[in-house]
Design an enzyme around this catalytic site. Structure first.
Site, PDB file in Angstrom:
ATOM      1  N   ASP A 245       0.816  -1.166  -0.114  1.00 42.65           N
ATOM      2  CA  ASP A 245       0.003   0.139  -0.043  1.00 42.65           C
ATOM      3  C   ASP A 245       0.856   1.195   0.076  1.00 42.65           C
ATOM      4  OD1 ASP A 245      -2.260  -1.483  -0.013  1.00 42.65           O
ATOM      5  OD2 ASP A 245      -2.932  -1.064   2.185  1.00 42.65           O
TER       6      ASP A 245
ATOM      7  N   ASP B 111       0.127  -0.397   5.832  1.00 41.09           N
ATOM      8  CA  ASP B 111      -1.080  -0.991   5.246  1.00 41.09           C
ATOM      9  C   ASP B 111      -2.203  -0.567   5.721  1.00 41.09           C
ATOM     10  OD1 ASP B 111      -1.449  -3.095   3.298  1.00 41.09           O
ATOM     11  OD2 ASP B 111      -2.321  -4.413   4.857  1.00 41.09           O
TER      12      ASP B 111
ATOM     13  N   LYS C  57      -6.191  -0.320   6.132  1.00 41.36           N
ATOM     14  CA  LYS C  57      -7.375  -1.043   6.297  1.00 41.36           C
ATOM     15  C   LYS C  57      -8.688  -0.435   6.619  1.00 41.36           C
ATOM     16  CE  LYS C  57      -4.791  -4.698   5.708  1.00 41.36           C
ATOM     17  NZ  LYS C  57      -4.851  -5.422   4.633  1.00 41.36           N
TER      18      LYS C  57
END
EC number: 3.1.-.-
Length: 379
Positions: free
Chosen positions: A245, A258, A260
């Protein structure tokens, strides 16, 4: 015996007189005047239990000792076999412990040179050999417990929404995740600074993801020096790939980040399930990939919420990354074990997931929606 003294008068002379009464006289009087109390043992059949009482009172004390009793038990039941303490299960270790860091590449400690973030696209050529993705490996090596909870979640959602409603819900989750990553990419690659403006009012930010963007606004204040966004990383020796990411500094520390999204709060790292393993796999691949001249040993998992509540940022330091890297190596070994393959060529978990995971359209093809809210990475 009680003595009563009394005085008799005879004319002017006093004559003492004593009278003695025994106790029995008073007791008799008391018994005549007091009500009789019933004894609680009056209803007991004393004759019935007299033999038992006599046998107990007249029994002899045993002459046996603890040693003689033990010998008698051994003769009747056999010697006592002491149970062994259960041995502690040794933690599993990878058959081959591939290094997490690249010994030929130094860790970056200074700020990098200014420039646009890297974005290396995946090669979708037909002639490219099969290389499994990180998400594919993790999904096909789920534990029985994880599969159980996944199936229970799906049944609960279908019972609440119906088959069509569940499919529509899955597509919305995927669409919002894609929009969130696109909006975040626009913010991080913008030439303007994002630290002094209201992020939810960013031009081009869809209304569906404004809550997510506002949720991570306080995290972005500590993000700087973005090195890569939505960029492919590949581990040559271990033969796997993934799409990271973001690679940037968080509070001065270079991290694989990352992003989420979640409908439920996840205040602890343990609430993120396999996400730390995923981040460690990305970092290990980046450290091995020749397209990147630096390496990363820290991770960051940011969980954003649609209602705009502050996101949870879970830092994964170098020690934890090392442990999650070992877990990733074990999952990768399990993925490649022949016993994990069925006659059809698919893994056991893959067949389970074909039944459990919803299908959505992505890039003109049908793909399975993952627990992470993202599609299978092409492989």
């Amino acid at each position: 015996m009680f003595v009563l003294n009394r005085v008799l008068f005879a004319g002017r002379i006093m004559l003492p007189e004593s009278t003695s009464l025994t106790v029995s006289h008073f007791s008799a009087v008391h018994r005549l005047t007091s009500p009789r109390r019933n004894s609680p043992y009056s209803s007991v059949d004393s004759e019935r239990y007299s033999s038992l009482v006599k046998s107990v009172m007249s029994s002899r004390v045993s002459t046996q000792t603890p040693e003689s009793l033990q010998a008698e038990d051994d003769n009747i039941y056999g010697p006592v076999v002491k149970a062994q303490m259960p041995s502690r299960t040794e933690p599993r270790v990878p058959k081959t412990l591939h290094p997490f860091l690249n010994s030929e590449r130094a860790l970056e400690t200074d700020e990098p040179e200014a420039g646009p973030p890297a974005r290396i696209l995946i090669n979708r050529g037909q002639s490219r050999a099969f290389i499994p993705s990180v998400t594919r490996v993790l999904q096909q090596t789920l534990s029985p417990e994880q599969i159980f909870y996944l199936e229970r979640w799906k049944r609960r959602m279908i019972a609440e929404l119906g088959e069509e409603g569940f499919k529509e819900y899955s597509q919305n989750v995927f669409r919002q995740g894609k929009l969130f990553h696109s909006a975040l990419e626009g913010i991080l690659t913008s030439a303007e600074t994002w630290k002094n403006r209201h992020l939810s009012e960013t031009p081009g930010c869809p209304p569906d993801v404004q809550g997510y963007i506002q949720s991570i606004s306080h995290v972005l204040e500590d993000v700087s020096a973005v090195r890569a966004i939505e960029s492919t990383v590949q581990h040559g020796a271990l033969n796997y790939l993934g799409i990271v990411d973001c690679v940037a500094r968080y509070r001065g520390v270079l991290c694989v980040i990352d992003w989420k999204t979640s409908e439920k709060p996840k205040p602890f790292l343990s609430n993120t399930y396999d996400n730390p393993v995923q981040v460690a796999a990305y970092a290990g691949a980046l450290n091995s990939d020749a397209n990147y001249k630096y390496q990363v040993e820290n991770g960051l998992i940011v969980v954003a919420y649609k209602d705009g509540s502050p996101a949870h940022a879970h830092q994964v330091n170098s020690e934890l990354m090392s442990e999650y890297w070992k877990t990733w190596l074990l999952r990768l070994e399990e993925f490649r074990e022949p016993s994990n393959k069925l006659e059809c060529g698919k893994t056991k978990n893959q067949c389970v997931q074909n039944h459990l995971l919803p299908t959505v359209k992505h890039a003109g093809r049908s793909v399975k929606l993952l627990l992470f809210g993202r599609p299978w990475e092409p492989c």
